[in-house]
Motif scaffolding. Structure first.
Motif, PDB file in Angstrom:
ATOM      1  N   LYS A 148      -8.163   2.188   5.106  1.00 16.58           N
ATOM      2  CA  LYS A 148      -8.466   3.215   6.545  1.00 16.58           C
ATOM      3  C   LYS A 148      -6.946   3.973   6.534  1.00 16.58           C
ATOM      4  N   VAL A 149      -5.887   3.524   5.671  1.00 24.89           N
ATOM      5  CA  VAL A 149      -4.402   3.522   5.805  1.00 24.89           C
ATOM      6  C   VAL A 149      -4.982   5.032   4.926  1.00 24.89           C
ATOM      7  N   ALA A 150      -4.988   5.524   3.935  1.00 28.37           N
ATOM      8  CA  ALA A 150      -5.742   6.604   2.778  1.00 28.37           C
ATOM      9  C   ALA A 150      -6.349   7.869   3.759  1.00 28.37           C
ATOM     10  N   GLU A 151      -7.021   7.059   4.917  1.00 23.92           N
ATOM     11  CA  GLU A 151      -8.378   7.625   5.267  1.00 23.92           C
ATOM     12  C   GLU A 151      -7.516   8.450   7.038  1.00 23.92           C
ATOM     13  N   ALA A 152      -6.417   7.865   7.559  1.00 23.30           N
ATOM     14  CA  ALA A 152      -5.156   8.335   7.880  1.00 23.30           C
ATOM     15  C   ALA A 152      -4.902   9.305   8.081  1.00 23.30           C
ATOM     16  N   CYS A 153      -3.687   8.757   7.114  1.00 22.85           N
ATOM     17  CA  CYS A 153      -2.659   9.942   6.124  1.00 22.85           C
ATOM     18  C   CYS A 153      -3.647  11.132   5.363  1.00 22.85           C
ATOM     19  N   GLY A 154      -5.229  11.029   5.140  1.00 25.40           N
ATOM     20  CA  GLY A 154      -5.411  12.673   4.309  1.00 25.40           C
ATOM     21  C   GLY A 154      -5.012  12.429   2.396  1.00 25.40           C
ATOM     22  N   TRP A 155      -4.306  11.329   2.223  1.00 28.25           N
ATOM     23  CA  TRP A 155      -4.170  11.233   0.984  1.00 28.25           C
ATOM     24  C   TRP A 155      -4.776   9.939   0.171  1.00 28.25           C
ATOM     25  N   PRO A 156      -4.761   9.724  -1.147  1.00 27.16           N
ATOM     26  CA  PRO A 156      -4.716   8.157  -1.652  1.00 27.16           C
ATOM     27  C   PRO A 156      -3.827   7.740  -1.754  1.00 27.16           C
ATOM     28  N   ILE A 190       1.112  -1.148  -0.464  1.00 26.89           N
ATOM     29  CA  ILE A 190      -0.050   0.122   0.088  1.00 26.89           C
ATOM     30  C   ILE A 190       1.005   1.030  -0.040  1.00 26.89           C
ATOM     31  N   CYS A 191       1.087   1.860  -1.188  1.00 26.55           N
ATOM     32  CA  CYS A 191       2.164   3.192  -1.089  1.00 26.55           C
ATOM     33  C   CYS A 191       1.430   4.844  -2.078  1.00 26.55           C
ATOM     34  N   PHE A 192       1.518   6.043  -1.153  1.00 27.82           N
ATOM     35  CA  PHE A 192       1.993   6.892  -2.370  1.00 27.82           C
ATOM     36  C   PHE A 192       2.767   7.574  -2.884  1.00 27.82           C
ATOM     37  N   ASN A 193       2.384   8.338  -3.897  1.00 27.22           N
ATOM     38  CA  ASN A 193       3.526   9.004  -4.515  1.00 27.22           C
ATOM     39  C   ASN A 193       3.015  10.278  -3.520  1.00 27.22           C
ATOM     40  N   GLU A 194       4.789  10.793  -3.558  1.00 24.18           N
ATOM     41  CA  GLU A 194       4.977  12.503  -2.937  1.00 24.18           C
ATOM     42  C   GLU A 194       3.821  13.721  -3.061  1.00 24.18           C
ATOM     43  N   HIS A 195       3.916  14.165  -4.406  1.00 27.73           N
ATOM     44  CA  HIS A 195       3.190  14.302  -4.971  1.00 27.73           C
ATOM     45  C   HIS A 195       1.191  14.434  -5.141  1.00 27.73           C
ATOM     46  N   TRP A 196       0.939  13.026  -4.205  1.00 27.98           N
ATOM     47  CA  TRP A 196      -0.064  13.088  -3.817  1.00 27.98           C
ATOM     48  C   TRP A 196      -0.512  13.970  -2.266  1.00 27.98           C
TER      49      TRP A 196
END
Length: 113
Positions: free
Chosen positions: A98-106, A6-12
Motif C-alpha cells: 500500500k505504501v509503495a502504491e501510494a508513493c509510487g516507488w519501491p 518499511i523504507c526506501f532509498n532516496e534514489h528509488w
C-alpha cells in the motif's frame, strides 16, 4: 505483534515533476490514516533530502567522534520510513504494498528485532 520498518532509498524515487509529487501526498496520507484506523501505525516520515545536513556519531575508537555527513560515503541513502506493528510477515508485506502504491516507488521491508 511484531514491528517492521518499511523504507526506501532516496534514489528509488526517480525524477518526477512537482505536480506528480503533489498528487502522491494525499495518497500517502490516506495510507497512514488507514494504518492508524487499523491500529498498526507506529511512525512514518520522510527524511531531509539534503544529505549534507546529516551527521554521524561513532565510538568504535573508544572516543565519541561526531562528524558531518553520513557514516558511509555512498550515493544511496535512506529517504523515508514507516514503522508498523503487525501480526507477521504477510501483514507487513500488505502494508508495504500500500505504501509503495501510494508513493509510487519501491519499499524495503525488514523486521525490527
Amino acid at each position: 505483534m511484531t514491528q517492521y520498518i518499511i523504507c526506501f532509498n532516496e534514489h528509488w524515487v526517480g525524477d518526477h515533476r512537482e505536480e506528480w509529487f503533489i498528487r502522491r501526498g494525499p495518497l500517502a496520507k490516506a495510507v497512514v490514516e488507514e494504518m492508524k484506523n487499523a491500529g498498526v501505525y507506529v511512525f512514518a516520515g520522510g527524511l531531509d533530502e539534503d544529505i549534507d545536513k546529516a551527521f554521524s556519531a561513532d565510538t568504535t575508537s573508544g572516543t565519541l567522534e561526531v562528524t558531518d555527513g553520513p557514516f558511509a560515503v555512498t550515493e544511496e541513502f535512506l529517504g523515508g520510513l514507516t514503522i508498523v506493528d503487525v501480526a507477521g510477515d504477510e501483514a507487513a508485506k500488505m502494508w508495504a504494498g500500500k505504501v509503495a502504491e501510494a508513493c509510487g516507488w519501491p519499499q524495503e521491508v525488514r523486521r525490527i528485532g
